[in-house]
Design a protein around this motif. Structure first.
Motif, short mmCIF file in Angstrom:
data_model
loop_
_atom_site.label_atom_id
_atom_site.label_comp_id
_atom_site.label_asym_id
_atom_site.label_seq_id
_atom_site.Cartn_x
_atom_site.Cartn_y
_atom_site.Cartn_z
N ARG A 57 0.81 -1.28 0.05
CA ARG A 57 -0.03 0.03 -0.11
C ARG A 57 0.85 1.32 -0.16
O ARG A 57 0.41 2.27 -0.70
N PHE A 58 2.21 1.30 0.57
CA PHE A 58 2.75 2.42 0.68
C PHE A 58 4.32 2.14 0.08
O PHE A 58 4.87 1.12 -0.47
N ASP A 59 4.97 3.37 -0.05
CA ASP A 59 6.36 3.29 -0.29
C ASP A 59 7.17 2.49 0.27
O ASP A 59 7.43 2.81 1.50
N ARG A 60 7.63 1.38 -0.27
CA ARG A 60 8.37 0.39 0.63
C ARG A 60 9.65 0.76 1.04
O ARG A 60 10.22 0.48 2.23
N ARG A 61 10.27 1.76 0.37
CA ARG A 61 11.41 2.50 1.02
C ARG A 61 11.32 3.07 2.27
O ARG A 61 12.07 2.87 3.30
N VAL A 62 10.03 3.73 2.36
CA VAL A 62 9.64 4.56 3.47
C VAL A 62 9.48 3.44 4.79
O VAL A 62 9.74 3.80 5.77
N TYR A 63 8.87 2.81 4.17
CA TYR A 63 8.15 1.71 5.38
C TYR A 63 9.26 1.03 5.68
O TYR A 63 9.16 0.88 7.09
N ILE A 64 10.33 0.51 5.05
CA ILE A 64 11.22 -0.31 5.68
C ILE A 64 12.18 0.66 6.69
O ILE A 64 12.42 0.09 7.55
N ALA A 65 12.29 1.97 6.28
CA ALA A 65 13.21 2.73 7.05
C ALA A 65 12.47 3.01 8.33
O ALA A 65 13.20 2.92 9.45
N SER A 106 7.59 -5.73 8.84
CA SER A 106 8.63 -5.39 8.17
C SER A 106 9.19 -6.46 7.01
O SER A 106 9.46 -5.92 5.74
N GLY A 107 9.17 -7.59 7.33
CA GLY A 107 9.69 -8.56 6.27
C GLY A 107 9.09 -8.65 4.96
O GLY A 107 9.78 -8.78 3.96
N PRO A 108 7.72 -8.67 4.85
CA PRO A 108 7.27 -8.84 3.46
C PRO A 108 7.65 -7.54 2.75
O PRO A 108 7.73 -7.75 1.43
N GLY A 109 7.59 -6.51 3.13
CA GLY A 109 8.01 -5.26 2.42
C GLY A 109 9.36 -5.30 1.97
O GLY A 109 9.98 -5.14 0.80
N PHE A 110 10.26 -6.00 2.91
CA PHE A 110 11.79 -6.19 2.46
C PHE A 110 11.74 -7.18 1.27
O PHE A 110 12.48 -7.01 0.11
N THR A 111 11.10 -8.25 1.28
CA THR A 111 11.20 -9.35 0.20
C THR A 111 10.41 -8.68 -1.04
O THR A 111 11.02 -8.85 -2.23
N ALA A 112 9.39 -7.93 -0.82
CA ALA A 112 8.85 -7.23 -2.09
C ALA A 112 9.42 -6.32 -2.72
O ALA A 112 9.55 -6.29 -3.87
N LEU A 113 10.31 -5.63 -1.85
CA LEU A 113 11.27 -4.56 -2.50
C LEU A 113 12.37 -5.22 -3.21
O LEU A 113 12.69 -4.91 -4.52
N LEU A 114 12.78 -6.43 -2.56
CA LEU A 114 13.80 -7.04 -3.52
C LEU A 114 13.29 -7.55 -4.73
O LEU A 114 14.10 -7.86 -5.83
N ALA A 115 12.09 -8.19 -4.70
CA ALA A 115 11.60 -8.87 -5.66
C ALA A 115 11.50 -7.64 -7.06
O ALA A 115 11.38 -8.02 -8.20
N GLY A 116 11.03 -6.69 -6.48
CA GLY A 116 10.99 -5.40 -7.46
C GLY A 116 12.26 -4.96 -8.19
O GLY A 116 12.23 -4.02 -9.14
#
Length: 390
Positions: A57-65, A106-116
């Motif tokens: 739903r959100f920008d994954r960079r900000v979310y992970i930070a 945080s885990g799903p966001g990190f995995t999804a960011l890598l996949a992108g």
């Protein structure tokens, strides 16, 4: 992102070893060691699906930070308590639970960011390298932690973990291209997002089968991670340095496997390599738990680490490669839910049973049960194929 995660994981594994040794020495009970470890993953039962929806739903960079800052704060609280002589098992349990809450979302966001960040055809390699990075942290972290415990005590080890999250913040800041990040925030309702992820997973037999495989691994096999201090201190009669060496040997085995899994998959096929790992995982884990001496345990742990990486990376790839990019965060969160809930139950149950019937019978028996489940599933699959062919 790979380097930033590596630095953070070194700090995390420093904390894992330090807290495992601390709880084992303070209580002398495997149930407490396993229970505290379970608290880190128990929040998955509620928060894991929410984390996947938020990641999509959100920008994954900000979310992970934001998540990294929260984890750094919690690690800092542990360090402050240790420096003031107020660190207790109860405090470790509470903060482990809170840290688990942040880790789960945080885990799903990190995995999804890598996949992108990589083309779909390179996803398996990317996830394998991510597992290698995780296990490299597992090699370096316990070694540094054992040195830190000997030289400065638990407080300095916990402080180092708090500082390590800065590497994640620096790494996320380097991801600048909007095309390489998640899709923009969606107008789809929050609960509709959750339902879409569940439908995707349940509607694809391959994805669902891989998730159930991860669940069984988490219950029967994965508890070896948290129970290393118990095995080293109580069964082998060694100390924190022995626990450090065992954890590092697992990481070395996984690191070797990360370099071999690609060539082996190209030669034999990825599915065949994964099937072999499923069958072998139970017996080699049982051999580790039955090891009579520390050198034997180190050798078998090396093999366990190698097959464990092949298994986890292979099953995770099955989930991600069949999932549309806009749903990857949610599907990843469902996989994490099954892994963490299975691990929470498995590590607590094995720890509690080990206090009553012994560490070796409990843990080796769980590994044998895993082999039995794998063989039963393979037999049912073979029968199904035979019926379909007739």
């Amino acid at each position: 992102m790979w380097l930033g995660a590596l630095v953070s994981n070194v700090g995390t594994w420093m904390e894992v070893l330090a807290l495992g040794v601390f709880v084992t020495e303070m209580t002398g009970r495997a149930e407490w060691t396993g229970g505290v470890a379970a608290l880190t993953y128990l929040p998955s039962l509620i928060l894991s699906p929410l984390g996947g929806a938020l990641a999509d739903r959100f920008d994954r960079r900000v979310y992970i930070a934001v998540c990294a800052l929260a984890q750094a704060l919690l690690a800092g609280v542990l360090a402050a308590l240790a420096f003031n002589g107020r660190l207790t098992v109860e405090a470790v349990a509470v903060i482990s639970f809170l840290n688990g809450c942040v880790h789960v979302v945080s885990g799903p966001g990190f995995t999804a960011l890598l996949a992108g960040l990589v083309p779909k055809e390179d996803l398996h390699s990317a996830l394998t390298l991510t597992s290698a990075q995780f296990n490299l942290g597992r090699i370096l972290g316990p070694v540094v932690a054992a040195w830190g415990l000997a030289m400065g005590g638990v407080a300095w080890v916990l402080l180092a973990n708090a500082v390590s999250f800065g590497a994640v913040l620096l790494a996320v800041a380097q991801v600048k291209s909007e095309a390489q990040v998640a899709r923009p925030a969606t107008q789809e309702g929050f609960w509709s997002q959750l339902s879409a992820g569940v439908r995707m997973a349940r509607g694809d037999a391959v994805i669902w089968g891989a998730m159930l495989g991860l669940f069984m691994v988490a219950i029967f096999i994965s508890p070896f991670i948290a129970l290393v201090p118990v095995f080293a201190l109580q069964v082998l009669g060694a100390g924190a340095s022995a626990a450090s060496m065992l954890i590092s040997m697992q990481g070395l085995g996984a690191l070797l496997a990360s370099g071999l899994v690609g060539p082996l998959s190209a030669r034999w096929g990825r599915e065949r390599v994964l099937d072999i790992a499923m069958v072998v995982m139970g017996p080699v884990t049982a051999m580790y738990w039955l090891s009579p001496t520390l050198p034997v345990a180190m050798g078998t742990m090396f093999v366990v680490g190698a097959f464990y990486l092949v298994l986890i990376a292979g099953l995770n790839t099955r989930c991600q490669e069949r999932t549309p990019r806009e749903l990857q965060g949610r599907v990843s969160s469902l996989a994490m839910l099954l892994i963490n809930v299975g691990y929470s139950f498995g590590v607590w149950a094995q720890g509690a049973l080990a206090d009553r019937v012994g560490v070796r019978p409990t843990t080796a028996g769980a590994a044998v049960l895993f082999l039995g489940v794998v063989l039963m599933v393979r037999l049912r699959r073979a029968r199904g194929v035979a019926v379909a062919s007739t």
